[in-house]
Design a protein around this motif. Structure first.
Motif, PDB file in Angstrom:
ATOM      1  N   ILE A  31       0.754  -1.431  -0.379  1.00 57.49           N
ATOM      2  CA  ILE A  31      -0.074   0.105  -0.154  1.00 57.49           C
ATOM      3  C   ILE A  31       1.001   1.200  -0.148  1.00 57.49           C
ATOM      4  O   ILE A  31       1.414   1.574   0.379  1.00 57.49           O
ATOM      5  N   GLY A  32       0.802   2.322  -0.965  1.00 58.72           N
ATOM      6  CA  GLY A  32       1.504   3.238  -1.278  1.00 58.72           C
ATOM      7  C   GLY A  32       0.633   4.244  -1.036  1.00 58.72           C
ATOM      8  O   GLY A  32      -0.723   4.604  -0.997  1.00 58.72           O
ATOM      9  N   GLY A  33       1.479   5.475  -1.248  1.00 58.74           N
ATOM     10  CA  GLY A  33       0.560   7.138  -1.536  1.00 58.74           C
ATOM     11  C   GLY A  33      -0.608   7.124  -2.107  1.00 58.74           C
ATOM     12  O   GLY A  33      -1.303   7.546  -1.932  1.00 58.74           O
ATOM     13  N   THR A  34      -0.132   6.635  -3.425  1.00 58.13           N
ATOM     14  CA  THR A  34      -1.003   6.784  -4.302  1.00 58.13           C
ATOM     15  C   THR A  34      -1.309   5.251  -5.188  1.00 58.13           C
ATOM     16  O   THR A  34      -2.316   5.351  -6.177  1.00 58.13           O
ATOM     17  N   LYS A  35      -1.022   4.157  -4.671  1.00 61.47           N
ATOM     18  CA  LYS A  35      -1.370   2.964  -5.398  1.00 61.47           C
ATOM     19  C   LYS A  35      -1.609   1.872  -4.510  1.00 61.47           C
ATOM     20  O   LYS A  35      -0.693   1.789  -3.209  1.00 61.47           O
ATOM     21  N   ILE A  36      -1.932   1.078  -4.927  1.00 61.28           N
ATOM     22  CA  ILE A  36      -2.056  -0.630  -4.040  1.00 61.28           C
ATOM     23  C   ILE A  36      -1.654  -1.510  -4.824  1.00 61.28           C
ATOM     24  O   ILE A  36      -2.921  -1.791  -5.742  1.00 61.28           O
ATOM     25  N   ALA A  37      -0.063  -1.901  -5.367  1.00 58.29           N
ATOM     26  CA  ALA A  37      -0.148  -3.146  -5.896  1.00 58.29           C
ATOM     27  C   ALA A  37      -0.115  -4.328  -5.107  1.00 58.29           C
ATOM     28  O   ALA A  37       0.071  -4.401  -3.661  1.00 58.29           O
ATOM     29  N   ALA A  38      -0.664  -5.783  -5.518  1.00 52.75           N
ATOM     30  CA  ALA A  38      -0.641  -6.823  -5.293  1.00 52.75           C
ATOM     31  C   ALA A  38      -0.698  -7.895  -5.762  1.00 52.75           C
ATOM     32  O   ALA A  38      -0.650  -7.655  -7.323  1.00 52.75           O
ATOM     33  N   GLY A  39      -0.111  -9.072  -5.431  1.00 53.22           N
ATOM     34  CA  GLY A  39       0.234 -10.250  -6.218  1.00 53.22           C
ATOM     35  C   GLY A  39       0.461 -11.567  -5.656  1.00 53.22           C
ATOM     36  O   GLY A  39       0.074 -11.628  -4.868  1.00 53.22           O
ATOM     37  N   LEU A  40       0.331 -12.523  -6.298  1.00 55.35           N
ATOM     38  CA  LEU A  40       0.232 -14.079  -5.176  1.00 55.35           C
ATOM     39  C   LEU A  40       1.532 -13.681  -5.784  1.00 55.35           C
ATOM     40  O   LEU A  40       2.010 -14.402  -6.757  1.00 55.35           O
ATOM     41  N   VAL A  41       1.922 -15.066  -4.095  1.00 54.12           N
ATOM     42  CA  VAL A  41       3.450 -15.159  -4.495  1.00 54.12           C
ATOM     43  C   VAL A  41       3.430 -16.623  -3.905  1.00 54.12           C
ATOM     44  O   VAL A  41       2.956 -16.734  -2.938  1.00 54.12           O
ATOM     45  N   ASP A  42       4.254 -17.517  -4.442  1.00 55.61           N
ATOM     46  CA  ASP A  42       5.421 -18.433  -4.080  1.00 55.61           C
ATOM     47  C   ASP A  42       5.645 -19.138  -3.200  1.00 55.61           C
ATOM     48  O   ASP A  42       6.303 -17.678  -3.393  1.00 55.61           O
ATOM     49  N   GLY A  43       6.556 -19.931  -3.060  1.00 52.97           N
ATOM     50  CA  GLY A  43       7.247 -19.742  -1.148  1.00 52.97           C
ATOM     51  C   GLY A  43       8.785 -19.844  -1.845  1.00 52.97           C
ATOM     52  O   GLY A  43       9.461 -19.517  -1.145  1.00 52.97           O
ATOM     53  N   GLN A  44       8.811 -19.409  -3.644  1.00 56.06           N
ATOM     54  CA  GLN A  44      10.140 -18.492  -4.038  1.00 56.06           C
ATOM     55  C   GLN A  44       9.859 -17.712  -4.013  1.00 56.06           C
ATOM     56  O   GLN A  44      11.167 -17.202  -5.069  1.00 56.06           O
ATOM     57  N   GLY A  45       9.393 -17.057  -3.872  1.00 58.17           N
ATOM     58  CA  GLY A  45       9.758 -15.280  -3.826  1.00 58.17           C
ATOM     59  C   GLY A  45       8.720 -15.289  -5.805  1.00 58.17           C
ATOM     60  O   GLY A  45       8.803 -13.904  -5.803  1.00 58.17           O
ATOM     61  N   ARG A  46       8.462 -15.753  -6.554  1.00 56.68           N
ATOM     62  CA  ARG A  46       7.674 -15.904  -7.637  1.00 56.68           C
ATOM     63  C   ARG A  46       6.183 -15.401  -7.740  1.00 56.68           C
ATOM     64  O   ARG A  46       5.637 -15.582  -6.876  1.00 56.68           O
ATOM     65  N   VAL A  47       6.330 -14.173  -8.996  1.00 57.57           N
ATOM     66  CA  VAL A  47       4.723 -13.658  -8.635  1.00 57.57           C
ATOM     67  C   VAL A  47       3.826 -14.431  -9.839  1.00 57.57           C
ATOM     68  O   VAL A  47       4.222 -13.827 -11.216  1.00 57.57           O
ATOM     69  N   SER A  48       2.667 -15.382  -9.665  1.00 60.19           N
ATOM     70  CA  SER A  48       2.167 -15.201 -10.645  1.00 60.19           C
ATOM     71  C   SER A  48       0.714 -14.419 -10.595  1.00 60.19           C
ATOM     72  O   SER A  48       0.644 -14.803 -11.939  1.00 60.19           O
TER      73      SER A  48
END
Length: 320
Positions: free
Chosen positions: A12-29
């Motif tokens: 959560i930032g001042g201008t945007k909310i970024a979100a992701g599904l992240v696996d156990g190796q840190g990869r964003v799917s």
């Protein structure tokens, strides 16, 4: 919950909310983002719940990690204070858990980004890590022997607010001469505007890029012009890098890490900044010549660091 399972990271930032599904190796799917309504806590809550529902479809056991600028209580449940959002002693975890039906952990955004670099990025394999996130200000995090160090009250590593120039530039924190007033995006913007205000002959590229309006000068603009080779903006970036290096030398004297990782939008934009900072750090380290120098490295995970770290912290902290 399986500690290797997917988790949802929210930055959560001042201008945007970024979100992701992240696996156990840190990869964003999967990833998504939404504008932040900073003045309305309920609207932010609703937006985060909506993003969790979107990303969590098909992953009913996924925990949620939320990273945001501000101070979190040591248990990761309450936002004590956020400078860009209308949260004051906000019991955000309980509200989000009620809204999503999932376990939630709150983290400071710089802690989350630093954890991501420790686990999956530039500090992999290191056991004493200091991360600096350079943007509007300077955030920070400390990882020692696999543990994020948050201090007794959960508000450690506010490196940007060490006084580096007594009586210097005023800071939004209420003090003067804070480090982030000399080595941040805000500092670059202020110095760029100063060049324009005195009609400096070397500021022609800034004047053209800002349509002769000092109010349009930002740290991002100065950085982009420096990257394009403008001499005046490169000089401003070098000055910021020198201030950054002096502060790093101070931190090395106190914390003695094995590596400093420099991230954030400013920290990864132009190599010149980090190169200058490392050289200045080496010139100012106490006892130099009789002690090892810590490695200074640019962060590797870019804008994903916050959501990746938030997800991983939630996964590991909330695992059965």
């Amino acid at each position: 919950m399986n500690s290797a399972a997917a988790a949802i990271g929210i930055d959560i930032g001042g201008t945007k909310i970024a979100a992701g599904l992240v696996d156990g190796q840190g990869r964003v799917s999967r990833r998504t983002r939404h504008a932040t309504v900073g003045h309305d806590p309920d609207a932010v809550l609703d937006t985060v719940a909506s993003l969790v529902a979107e990303l969590g479809a098909g992953h009913p056991q996924a925990a949620v990690g939320v990273g945001a600028a501000g101070w979190m209580d040591p248990a990761g449940g309450t936002v004590l204070f956020s400078p860009h959002l209308a949260w004051r002693s906000e019991p955000l975890r309980a509200k989000l858990e009620a809204a999503t039906g999932r376990p939630v952990l709150l983290s400071n955004d710089a802690d989350a980004a630093g954890w991501a670099e420790y686990r999956f990025g530039a500090a992999r394999g290191q056991d004493h890590v200091v991360c600096l996130t350079l943007g509007t200000g300077i955030g920070g995090s400390i990882v020692i022997d696999g543990k994020l160090q948050r201090g007794r009250f959960g508000v450690a590593a506010e490196f940007g607010h060490q006084t580096i120039v007594p009586g210097g530039q005023r800071c939004a924190c209420g003090n003067r001469g804070c480090w982030e007033q000399y080595a941040s995006g805000n500092a670059l913007a202020r110095e760029g505007r100063s060049l324009m205000a005195v009609h400096s002959p070397v500021a022609h590229a800034l004047r053209d890029a800002a349509n002769n309006d000092p109010h349009l000068v930002t740290g991002e603009l100065v950085t982009s012009l420096a990257a394009a080779g403008d001499p005046a903006c490169r000089e401003l970036l070098i000055e910021a890098g020198q201030w950054l290096g002096r502060g790093i030398a101070n931190l090395a004297a106190v914390l003695d890490p094995g590596i400093f990782v420099i991230g954030g939008g400013l920290g990864t934009a132009v190599p010149l900044l980090v190169e200058t900072a490392e050289a200045t750090y080496r010139e100012n380290l106490s006892g130099r010549g009789y002690r090892p120098f810590a490695q200074v490295a640019r962060a590797e995970l870019g804008p994903d660091a916050g959501l990746v770290g938030a997800a991983d912290l939630a996964r590991t902290a909330l695992a059965d």
